[in-house]
Write a protein that holds these residues in place. Sequence first.
Motif, PDB file in Angstrom:
ATOM      1  N   ASP A 383      -5.792   0.649  -8.459  1.00 32.13           N
ATOM      2  CA  ASP A 383      -4.592  -0.576  -7.596  1.00 32.13           C
ATOM      3  C   ASP A 383      -5.284  -1.785  -7.019  1.00 32.13           C
ATOM      4  O   ASP A 383      -4.684  -2.134  -7.093  1.00 32.13           O
ATOM      5  CB  ASP A 383      -4.557   0.059  -6.304  1.00 32.13           C
ATOM      6  CG  ASP A 383      -5.431   0.255  -5.268  1.00 32.13           C
ATOM      7  OD1 ASP A 383      -6.457  -0.074  -5.213  1.00 32.13           O
ATOM      8  OD2 ASP A 383      -5.021   0.800  -3.899  1.00 32.13           O
ATOM      9  N   LYS A 385      -6.780  -3.381  -5.605  1.00 34.02           N
ATOM     10  CA  LYS A 385      -7.510  -4.010  -4.527  1.00 34.02           C
ATOM     11  C   LYS A 385      -8.697  -3.904  -3.878  1.00 34.02           C
ATOM     12  O   LYS A 385      -9.266  -2.624  -3.775  1.00 34.02           O
ATOM     13  CB  LYS A 385      -6.570  -2.269  -3.077  1.00 34.02           C
ATOM     14  CG  LYS A 385      -5.072  -3.273  -2.904  1.00 34.02           C
ATOM     15  CD  LYS A 385      -4.391  -2.746  -1.852  1.00 34.02           C
ATOM     16  CE  LYS A 385      -3.505  -2.812  -1.698  1.00 34.02           C
ATOM     17  NZ  LYS A 385      -2.344  -2.722  -0.613  1.00 34.02           N
ATOM     18  N   LEU A 412       0.117   1.042  -8.336  1.00 37.30           N
ATOM     19  CA  LEU A 412       1.477   0.040  -7.510  1.00 37.30           C
ATOM     20  C   LEU A 412       2.701  -0.793  -8.591  1.00 37.30           C
ATOM     21  O   LEU A 412       1.872  -1.109  -9.139  1.00 37.30           O
ATOM     22  CB  LEU A 412       0.220  -1.428  -7.018  1.00 37.30           C
ATOM     23  CG  LEU A 412      -0.401  -0.980  -5.975  1.00 37.30           C
ATOM     24  CD1 LEU A 412      -1.481  -2.108  -5.112  1.00 37.30           C
ATOM     25  CD2 LEU A 412      -0.296  -0.279  -4.721  1.00 37.30           C
ATOM     26  N   SER A 415       4.994  -6.441  -8.482  1.00 42.57           N
ATOM     27  CA  SER A 415       5.208  -7.317  -7.408  1.00 42.57           C
ATOM     28  C   SER A 415       3.890  -7.034  -6.480  1.00 42.57           C
ATOM     29  O   SER A 415       3.444  -8.426  -5.881  1.00 42.57           O
ATOM     30  CB  SER A 415       6.439  -6.960  -6.619  1.00 42.57           C
ATOM     31  OG  SER A 415       6.242  -6.147  -6.032  1.00 42.57           O
ATOM     32  N   GLU A 416       3.162  -5.880  -5.965  1.00 37.79           N
ATOM     33  CA  GLU A 416       1.624  -6.379  -5.536  1.00 37.79           C
ATOM     34  C   GLU A 416       1.032  -7.030  -5.962  1.00 37.79           C
ATOM     35  O   GLU A 416       0.095  -6.174  -5.388  1.00 37.79           O
ATOM     36  CB  GLU A 416       1.635  -4.779  -5.019  1.00 37.79           C
ATOM     37  CG  GLU A 416       3.034  -4.341  -4.416  1.00 37.79           C
ATOM     38  CD  GLU A 416       2.853  -2.763  -4.042  1.00 37.79           C
ATOM     39  OE1 GLU A 416       2.136  -2.881  -2.884  1.00 37.79           O
ATOM     40  OE2 GLU A 416       3.115  -1.690  -4.488  1.00 37.79           O
ATOM     41  N   TRP A 417       1.266  -7.026  -7.408  1.00 41.23           N
ATOM     42  CA  TRP A 417      -0.553  -6.929  -8.224  1.00 41.23           C
ATOM     43  C   TRP A 417      -0.846  -8.274  -7.761  1.00 41.23           C
ATOM     44  O   TRP A 417      -2.263  -8.772  -8.445  1.00 41.23           O
ATOM     45  CB  TRP A 417       0.206  -6.832  -9.362  1.00 41.23           C
ATOM     46  CG  TRP A 417      -0.037  -5.662 -10.048  1.00 41.23           C
ATOM     47  CD1 TRP A 417       0.093  -4.581  -9.849  1.00 41.23           C
ATOM     48  CD2 TRP A 417       0.271  -4.604 -11.594  1.00 41.23           C
ATOM     49  NE1 TRP A 417       0.439  -3.096 -10.528  1.00 41.23           N
ATOM     50  CE2 TRP A 417       0.066  -3.718 -11.804  1.00 41.23           C
ATOM     51  CE3 TRP A 417      -0.015  -5.368 -12.846  1.00 41.23           C
ATOM     52  CZ2 TRP A 417       0.401  -2.970 -12.562  1.00 41.23           C
ATOM     53  CZ3 TRP A 417       0.168  -5.166 -14.198  1.00 41.23           C
ATOM     54  CH2 TRP A 417       0.904  -3.280 -14.169  1.00 41.23           C
ATOM     55  N   GLU A 419      -0.889  -9.701  -5.141  1.00 41.74           N
ATOM     56  CA  GLU A 419      -0.934 -10.277  -3.468  1.00 41.74           C
ATOM     57  C   GLU A 419      -2.549 -11.031  -3.380  1.00 41.74           C
ATOM     58  O   GLU A 419      -3.432 -10.210  -4.405  1.00 41.74           O
ATOM     59  CB  GLU A 419      -1.554  -8.807  -2.692  1.00 41.74           C
ATOM     60  CG  GLU A 419       0.595  -8.277  -2.562  1.00 41.74           C
ATOM     61  CD  GLU A 419       0.710  -7.192  -1.767  1.00 41.74           C
ATOM     62  OE1 GLU A 419      -0.181  -6.132  -1.280  1.00 41.74           O
ATOM     63  OE2 GLU A 419       1.592  -6.821  -1.788  1.00 41.74           O
ATOM     64  N   ASN A 422      -5.281  -8.552  -3.998  1.00 41.77           N
ATOM     65  CA  ASN A 422      -5.246  -6.815  -5.189  1.00 41.77           C
ATOM     66  C   ASN A 422      -6.328  -8.788  -6.695  1.00 41.77           C
ATOM     67  O   ASN A 422      -5.712  -9.431  -7.012  1.00 41.77           O
ATOM     68  CB  ASN A 422      -3.977  -6.847  -5.797  1.00 41.77           C
ATOM     69  CG  ASN A 422      -3.975  -5.659  -6.681  1.00 41.77           C
ATOM     70  OD1 ASN A 422      -4.582  -5.565  -7.720  1.00 41.77           O
ATOM     71  ND2 ASN A 422      -3.447  -4.530  -6.285  1.00 41.77           N
TER      72      ASN A 422
END
Length: 451
Positions: A383, A385, A412, A415-417, A419, A422
């Motif tokens: 992911d 993170k 993921l 859109s979460e990439w 963050e 990340n």
Amino acid sequence: MDGWVFIRLVHALRQVSVAVSSQDIRDAQMCLRRYPNISDKEILKTLFVHRPQDSAIFNTVWEIIVGDSQSPEPEKTHNNISPQELEKHQDRQGAGGQGIGCGSGGVSLTECGDSLDASKLANFIPVKLEELAGSDMDFEETVKRILAELDYYTWINSYDLAYQRGSLSEEAWYAHQSRRSFILEKVRQQVLISQVKADNSWDPLVRQYWLFKPLSHLSEEEKGLVRSSIRKWAKNLALRPGYRWKSYPKGVIDIPDVIRKSVQWDGHLFQLGYRRKVPRAPELVVLCDVSNSMAPFVEFLIYLVTCLRKGFRKIRVFFFIDAVWDVSEYVWDEDLSDVKQEIKSWGHKVSSGFSDYGAVFKELAERHLREVSSRAILMILGDAKNNYRSAQTDYFAQISEGVRRVYWLNPLDLSEWAERDNAMREYQDYCSKVYRCRTAKDLQRIVKDVF
């Protein structure tokens, strides 16, 4: 069956990924006319459901479109419990006098026991599904809320305890197991129906279909369906492997080789050269993040690699969190029991349980890259993170230059990439391609593109 209802049913089934062909529709219309004594549902289910895994989703669609119009509301429930009697249940306490499970006014299963008819369960759900369907809770949270209001967990625990103490017969125990499964299935169905009606779309139902559910949320039965599909995809891939040319005593005449040999004979052809195609089998290197959030996804990727092992000359598999360890020797059993144990044993391999992609890529570049073929395919499952640690992209760039292709699979959403925690945006420039790998459908697309 009314023609408009039939059209809506076919459209809905196609929307939720149940394949209904034109021939299926013609057969259904003919059978509905020819066999009026057979229920419409049985006819259409027989003709439209081609896979066992589509049966449950057909039942839910049928309840939404057809069920309300064909099933009149019963005036009384099982055992002649009237609405007035239901009100008495609302004021009672749950098992042990603790008031557990009465919630907002429903019937506690610890009070009704096995006297409650599961087929009428929808009449007893103690919370307003419309309100829950419109809340921020996801599907699983809503189901758990309703089960808690029904006192479901206390109810099953009481039976488990009775069985362990030997006060429950085997026959009663298996009957209870069947009953609790039915109750759970019915509650899940009612929640889905409410969410579909609240959203006025089929998206909630699609999200609960095994192909589109997150791999981390699959039941054991659905995991079996995914593994079965992976075997099928791998079998199809085996029928169309890549090839390269190699010299052979017989086969297709190799014109360049014939010309080269004729030079020593002043251009005269005295010896023919042949060649034939042989499978191309590059090296595959798999790098998997096995931290707590990633472990459910690793199982399916390793299973895919196991099914595809004959298509590669060499396969190496590494697990990592903030350090790397080689698990290639554990990935060849289809039950993956050794792999699962390795995932659980990460505490013995690393110094912490927090991912550090920068440190991992540094170790991979310095200690393992020289052992990897320049024609290898590197597949990374993670992911990205990084727990606010340095991404160390220079090492990842070195790895990318040392292999033929780099594919990154990220569970993921896109859109979460972006963050702050990340590092996917920093790494993706050095990848041949980046995929979202959250569902079985995503995995199917990756198989078609990469292998």
